[in-house]
Structure formats: C-alpha cells, structure tokens
Design a protein around this motif. Structure first.
Motif, mmCIF file in Angstrom:
data_model
loop_
_atom_site.group_PDB
_atom_site.id
_atom_site.type_symbol
_atom_site.label_atom_id
_atom_site.label_comp_id
_atom_site.label_asym_id
_atom_site.label_seq_id
_atom_site.Cartn_x
_atom_site.Cartn_y
_atom_site.Cartn_z
ATOM 1 N N ALA A 111 28.883 41.838 42.515
ATOM 2 C CA ALA A 111 29.039 42.914 41.533
ATOM 3 C C ALA A 111 28.875 42.382 40.113
ATOM 4 C CB ALA A 111 30.411 43.559 41.678
ATOM 5 N N ALA A 112 28.492 43.277 39.221
ATOM 6 C CA ALA A 112 28.422 42.944 37.794
ATOM 7 C C ALA A 112 29.783 43.174 37.160
ATOM 8 C CB ALA A 112 27.374 43.815 37.110
ATOM 9 N N CYS A 113 30.066 42.456 36.110
ATOM 10 C CA CYS A 113 31.341 42.603 35.401
ATOM 11 C C CYS A 113 31.399 43.924 34.650
ATOM 12 C CB CYS A 113 31.526 41.434 34.443
ATOM 13 S SG CYS A 113 33.039 41.510 33.476
ATOM 14 N N CYS A 114 30.309 44.328 34.068
ATOM 15 C CA CYS A 114 30.287 45.533 33.231
ATOM 16 C C CYS A 114 29.175 46.465 33.685
ATOM 17 C CB CYS A 114 30.077 45.140 31.766
ATOM 18 S SG CYS A 114 30.150 46.525 30.625
ATOM 19 N N GLY A 115 29.538 47.705 33.958
ATOM 20 C CA GLY A 115 28.539 48.679 34.377
ATOM 21 C C GLY A 115 29.191 49.844 35.076
ATOM 22 N N ALA A 116 28.429 50.512 35.906
ATOM 23 C CA ALA A 116 28.937 51.648 36.665
ATOM 24 C C ALA A 116 28.134 51.783 37.947
ATOM 25 C CB ALA A 116 28.824 52.928 35.836
ATOM 26 N N GLY A 117 28.669 52.552 38.882
ATOM 27 C CA GLY A 117 27.998 52.780 40.154
ATOM 28 C C GLY A 117 28.250 51.652 41.131
ATOM 29 N N LYS A 118 27.445 51.642 42.188
ATOM 30 C CA LYS A 118 27.592 50.635 43.232
ATOM 31 C C LYS A 118 27.460 49.235 42.642
ATOM 32 C CE LYS A 118 25.845 49.293 47.742
ATOM 33 N NZ LYS A 118 24.834 49.540 48.777
ATOM 34 N N LEU A 119 28.444 48.403 42.894
ATOM 35 C CA LEU A 119 28.492 47.022 42.410
ATOM 36 C C LEU A 119 28.406 46.915 40.889
ATOM 37 C CD1 LEU A 119 26.245 45.263 45.105
ATOM 38 C CD2 LEU A 119 28.742 45.430 45.062
ATOM 39 N N ASN A 120 28.743 47.992 40.184
ATOM 40 C CA ASN A 120 28.647 48.033 38.716
ATOM 41 C C ASN A 120 27.228 47.718 38.240
ATOM 42 O OD1 ASN A 120 31.079 48.915 37.784
ATOM 43 N ND2 ASN A 120 31.834 46.913 37.156
ATOM 44 N N ALA A 121 26.243 48.026 39.076
ATOM 45 C CA ALA A 121 24.872 47.630 38.767
ATOM 46 C C ALA A 121 23.895 48.797 38.764
ATOM 47 C CB ALA A 121 24.408 46.570 39.761
ATOM 48 N N GLU A 122 24.398 49.993 38.603
ATOM 49 C CA GLU A 122 23.508 51.151 38.584
ATOM 50 C C GLU A 122 23.414 51.785 37.201
ATOM 51 O OE1 GLU A 122 25.073 53.662 41.667
ATOM 52 O OE2 GLU A 122 23.910 52.624 43.199
ATOM 53 N N SER A 123 24.140 51.227 36.246
ATOM 54 C CA SER A 123 24.131 51.790 34.898
ATOM 55 C C SER A 123 24.378 50.675 33.896
ATOM 56 C CB SER A 123 25.212 52.863 34.778
ATOM 57 O OG SER A 123 25.173 53.459 33.506
ATOM 58 N N TYR A 124 24.033 50.958 32.657
ATOM 59 C CA TYR A 124 24.162 49.973 31.583
ATOM 60 C C TYR A 124 25.621 49.697 31.233
ATOM 61 C CZ TYR A 124 19.257 51.089 30.964
ATOM 62 O OH TYR A 124 17.918 51.287 31.170
ATOM 63 N N CYS A 125 25.835 48.583 30.583
ATOM 64 C CA CYS A 125 27.152 48.241 30.051
ATOM 65 C C CYS A 125 27.315 48.963 28.715
ATOM 66 C CB CYS A 125 27.261 46.726 29.875
ATOM 67 S SG CYS A 125 28.868 46.191 29.299
ATOM 68 N N THR A 126 28.095 50.008 28.724
ATOM 69 C CA THR A 126 28.328 50.825 27.537
ATOM 70 C C THR A 126 29.821 50.838 27.230
ATOM 71 O OG1 THR A 126 28.678 52.861 28.798
ATOM 72 C CG2 THR A 126 26.389 52.320 28.189
ATOM 73 N N PRO A 127 30.230 51.379 26.112
ATOM 74 C CA PRO A 127 31.667 51.450 25.813
ATOM 75 C C PRO A 127 32.484 52.200 26.874
ATOM 76 C CG PRO A 127 30.417 51.846 23.823
ATOM 77 C CD PRO A 127 29.416 51.807 24.959
ATOM 78 N N ASN A 128 31.837 53.072 27.648
ATOM 79 C CA ASN A 128 32.541 53.830 28.679
ATOM 80 C C ASN A 128 32.403 53.235 30.080
ATOM 81 O OD1 ASN A 128 33.373 55.749 26.782
ATOM 82 N ND2 ASN A 128 31.450 56.863 26.996
ATOM 83 N N ALA A 129 31.737 52.100 30.198
ATOM 84 C CA ALA A 129 31.491 51.479 31.505
ATOM 85 C C ALA A 129 32.757 50.819 32.046
ATOM 86 C CB ALA A 129 30.379 50.447 31.376
ATOM 87 N N ASN A 130 32.747 50.542 33.342
ATOM 88 C CA ASN A 130 33.803 49.749 33.960
ATOM 89 C C ASN A 130 33.666 48.316 33.455
ATOM 90 O OD1 ASN A 130 34.578 51.928 35.641
ATOM 91 N ND2 ASN A 130 32.944 51.389 37.069
ATOM 92 N N LEU A 131 34.776 47.677 33.155
ATOM 93 C CA LEU A 131 34.755 46.303 32.655
ATOM 94 C C LEU A 131 35.770 45.485 33.434
ATOM 95 C CD1 LEU A 131 33.647 44.296 30.553
ATOM 96 C CD2 LEU A 131 35.508 45.009 29.047
ATOM 97 N N CYS A 132 35.336 44.362 33.971
ATOM 98 C CA CYS A 132 36.248 43.492 34.717
ATOM 99 C C CYS A 132 37.190 42.775 33.756
ATOM 100 C CB CYS A 132 35.455 42.484 35.538
ATOM 101 S SG CYS A 132 34.561 41.260 34.561
#
Length: 85
Positions: free
Chosen positions: A19-40
């Motif tokens: 998984a990515a540290c910052c993002g959204a969707g499956k494995l945090n890898a379906e969307s960009y790292c934005t201020p509203n994204a999931n962050l580890c």
C-alpha cells in the motif's frame, strides 16, 4: 533492488510494501495524495509514498545503494568509486 525489498522488507525496515502511505482507494493507490487523502502515521515503514513515488525512506535507500552499492545494483562502479577516480 525494489524487488529485493518487496520480497524481504524487514531487513530494510519496511513493514508495508504493497500500500501507499498517502492516497485513497485500494491500497491507497487509486487517487492522488491530496489534503483530504488517507495518510499513514508511520511513513518511514512504507515503501511507497503515493501511487507514483517512493517514500522518503525508499529514496534514501536507493541513494545509498547507488553511492555505495555493490555490483548487483551498480556496475561497473558505484558513485563513491567514481568520485575517488
């Protein structure tokens, strides 16, 4: 080098290599790292920062291997050897 880390992450101090540290969707890898994204909370343990980029820890590992690494990663010489030449 990336495959070595993915196949055996613990010696490199990574606990998350899928998984990515910052993002959204499956494995945090379906969307960009934005201020509203999931962050580890433990970004140093992630191989990937977002859907495109390695984490800071992964980038540092790559830089160290390019500079000091053996012939399995850099050939015919590494950057340290080049600087000494």
């Amino acid at each position: 080098m990336t495959m070595n880390v993915i196949q055996n992450p613990l010696p490199f101090n990574f606990t998350q290599v899928e998984a990515a540290c910052c993002g959204a969707g499956k494995l945090n890898a379906e969307s960009y790292c934005t201020p509203n994204a999931n962050l580890c909370s433990n970004h140093d343990q992630y191989l990937f920062w977002d859907l495109f980029h390695p984490s800071q820890a992964a980038s540092k590992l790559a830089a160290v291997n390019l500079y000091y690494g053996g012939p399995e990663y850099v050939s015919p010489i590494n950057f340290a050897q080049l600087a000494e030449a």
